[in-house]
Design an enzyme around this catalytic site. Structure first.
Site, short mmCIF file in Angstrom:
data_model
loop_
_atom_site.label_atom_id
_atom_site.label_comp_id
_atom_site.label_asym_id
_atom_site.label_seq_id
_atom_site.Cartn_x
_atom_site.Cartn_y
_atom_site.Cartn_z
N LYS A 1 0.92 -1.24 -0.11
CA LYS A 1 -0.06 0.14 -0.04
C LYS A 1 0.90 1.32 0.04
O LYS A 1 0.56 2.29 -0.68
CB LYS A 1 -0.84 -0.05 1.26
CG LYS A 1 -1.95 0.89 1.37
CD LYS A 1 -2.90 0.54 2.44
CE LYS A 1 -4.10 1.72 2.60
NZ LYS A 1 -3.70 2.38 3.96
N SER A 2 1.74 1.51 0.94
CA SER A 2 2.85 2.47 0.94
C SER A 2 3.48 2.77 -0.33
O SER A 2 3.67 3.90 -0.92
CB SER A 2 3.74 2.27 2.21
OG SER A 2 3.10 2.15 3.18
N ASP B 1 1.45 -0.86 12.54
CA ASP B 1 -0.05 -1.26 11.56
C ASP B 1 -0.35 -2.70 11.84
O ASP B 1 -1.46 -2.95 11.60
CB ASP B 1 0.18 -1.06 10.18
CG ASP B 1 0.21 0.59 9.94
OD1 ASP B 1 -0.33 1.28 10.67
OD2 ASP B 1 0.49 0.77 8.78
N GLY C 1 -5.25 8.50 5.05
CA GLY C 1 -4.31 9.35 5.60
C GLY C 1 -2.97 9.86 4.97
O GLY C 1 -2.30 10.57 4.92
N LYS D 1 -5.41 5.95 14.74
CA LYS D 1 -5.23 5.46 13.40
C LYS D 1 -6.77 5.74 12.99
O LYS D 1 -7.69 6.45 13.32
CB LYS D 1 -4.94 4.24 13.56
CG LYS D 1 -3.26 3.95 14.05
CD LYS D 1 -2.62 4.13 12.61
CE LYS D 1 -1.29 3.82 12.68
NZ LYS D 1 -0.29 4.14 11.57
N ARG E 1 -7.69 -3.16 9.07
CA ARG E 1 -6.98 -4.13 9.83
C ARG E 1 -7.73 -4.72 11.03
O ARG E 1 -7.34 -5.80 11.26
CB ARG E 1 -5.88 -3.24 10.19
CG ARG E 1 -4.91 -2.44 9.10
CD ARG E 1 -3.71 -2.23 9.37
NE ARG E 1 -3.01 -1.42 8.48
CZ ARG E 1 -2.42 -1.64 7.45
NH1 ARG E 1 -2.67 -3.16 6.91
NH2 ARG E 1 -2.08 -0.85 6.49
#
Length: 437
Positions: free
Chosen positions: A23-24, A322, A97, A349, A395
């Protein structure tokens, strides 16, 4: 429409899984290539809602981005550092975010006016941590609640008022670090970042590969601005270790499990979960270790293990923050208790994860004590089926599902608002069904 999904206990776990793209890295491949010179191709892109928000925002600023039918291949026609256009509409980051904080840094260096917002969850998450140092750099930014919450209004100017600063990061946040590095691309002079810079380093790796004037070491990051150009970079996105986390935990905690996870990114700034699980006694083996576009990748085989509780805190937290919802599941099935500390970041989060981990797993009979900055999780827990709620947190939804696989024979749990898993792991429920047959 029924918004519940039922997960039943699994007699065994077997199979090979290719988890979705990281994802990052997917976010950064879009945003960075949008301001590069040339055309870039991205493969194994994560078509989750958050990453698609980054695409939508960059398109709104004039960037031509093409998605394949599967949405896992992307072509970006870069517009250069000064080529973005003023968006005609408010930029919508959805629940992301990463999109919001990275774009706030990027937009601070542009010559136009913009507004960025998101859903109700995003609008409750702290933005003051990026706005403060950006204002020190000369950015003009306004937000709700005394410039701490989105929507954010950002006014650039043609004279490039952004200036270099020296700043010590007060939290180990890759989003904060990346936001400031993006602004520093446009700043006059050397921007020096110190303090708690030991968080995931995908931004440093990718910007460096694209030719950014960035100097890195363990103590500080220095951007020699302003940058003149970035080169478009083709990116083969590795599998996301944060998505692999659920299968790592499911296998080590299950009494009859053997899973192979293919092509997983094992960047050392992201593998804290593997280190923590191995310290707890997990049987995890990496093979075919290699490097793809500067990112380490490996296959991971994971089997049933005898786990023991441990203490988790300090420098490892940014490397697994995470993954703590999944790690909490492993802790419930180990000998002795596990204590998680120094993880106050969990409070801000998608949900207050400290509170929701305790409340939702508590519905299954788990004994979890909350602390201001962490959790105390009793071991050898005897869980039972029940109805639980994801609170819209992807998550948490997937961590609850993994716990469902580990329930006693014949038990099951029903997860409300399960579809939020698509934010980071489209296809999760199909993979869960396949490995638990």
């Amino acid at each position: 429409m029924n918004n519940f999904l039922t997960v039943k206990s699994a007699a065994r776990l077997r199979g090979e899984i290719t988890v979705p793209g990281d994802k990052s890295i997917s976010h950064r491949s879009i945003i960075f290539n949008a301001i590069a010179e040339g055309t870039a191709h991205v493969t194994n892109f994560l078509p989750g809602e958050d990453c698609l928000s980054s695409i939508a925002c960059m398109r709104a600023m004039g960037v031509n981005i093409e998605l394949s039918e599967s949405k896992r291949e992307v072509t970006i026609a870069g517009r250069g550092l000064r080529g973005l256009q003023e968006p005609a509409e408010i930029l919508d980051a959805g629940n992301s975010g990463t999109t919001t904080r990275l774009l706030t840094g990027l937009l601070a260096g542009q010559s136009f006016y913009s507004i960025i917002t998101g859903d109700s969850s995003l609008r409750s998450r702290p933005m003051g941590r990026v706005i403060g140092p950006l204002k020190q750099m000369g950015a003009q930014i306004w937000g709700r609640k005394n410039d701490t919450l989105a929507p954010l209004s950002i006014k650039g100017d043609a004279n490039n008022s952004i200036k270099a600063i020296s700043y010590n990061l007060p939290v180990a946040s890759a989003q904060l670090k990346s936001c400031l590095l993006l602004a520093a691309l446009y700043a006059e002079g050397e921007t020096v970042l110190g303090g708690l810079i030991a968080s995931r380093d995908h931004t440093e790796r990718m910007l460096g590969a694209m030719g950014a004037p960035l100097e890195t070491n363990r103590e500080r990051l220095i951007m020699h601005g302003p940058a003149t150009t970035l080169r478009a970079l083709n990116v083969a996105v590795p599998g996301d270790i944060s998505s692999a986390a659920f299968w790592l935990v499911a296998a080590v905690a299950h009494p009859d499990a053997d899973l192979l996870l293919k092509n997983v990114g094992v960047n050392p700034t992201r593998t804290g979960l593997i280190d923590a699980l191995q310290e707890m006694g997990a049987d995890i083996e990496l093979s075919d270790e290699r490097e793809i576009v500067g990112e380490p990748v490996a296959d991971i085989r994971v089997k049933s293990s005898r786990l023991v509780g441990t203490g988790i805190g300090g420098e490892i937290i940014p490397r697994l923050v995470d993954e703590i919802p999944a790690l909490a599941v492993a802790a419930m099935f180990g000998q002795n208790r596990t204590v998680v500390r120094d993880a106050a970041e969990l409070r801000v989060k998608e949900t207050d994860r400290i509170a929701t981990i305790a409340s939702e797993f508590g519905k299954l009979g788990a004994n979890i004590e909350t602390q201001p900055d962490g959790l105390v999780i009793s071991g050898r827990q005897h869980l039972h089926g029940n109805s639980v709620h994801s609170h819209g947190d992807h998550r948490l939804a997937m961590s609850l599902a993994i716990a469902g696989l580990l329930l006693p024979p014949g038990e099951e749990l029903a997860i409300e608002d399960y579809a939020c898993a698509d934010v980071s792991y489209p296809g999760f429920w199909d993979d869960l069904k396949r490995v638990s047959q």
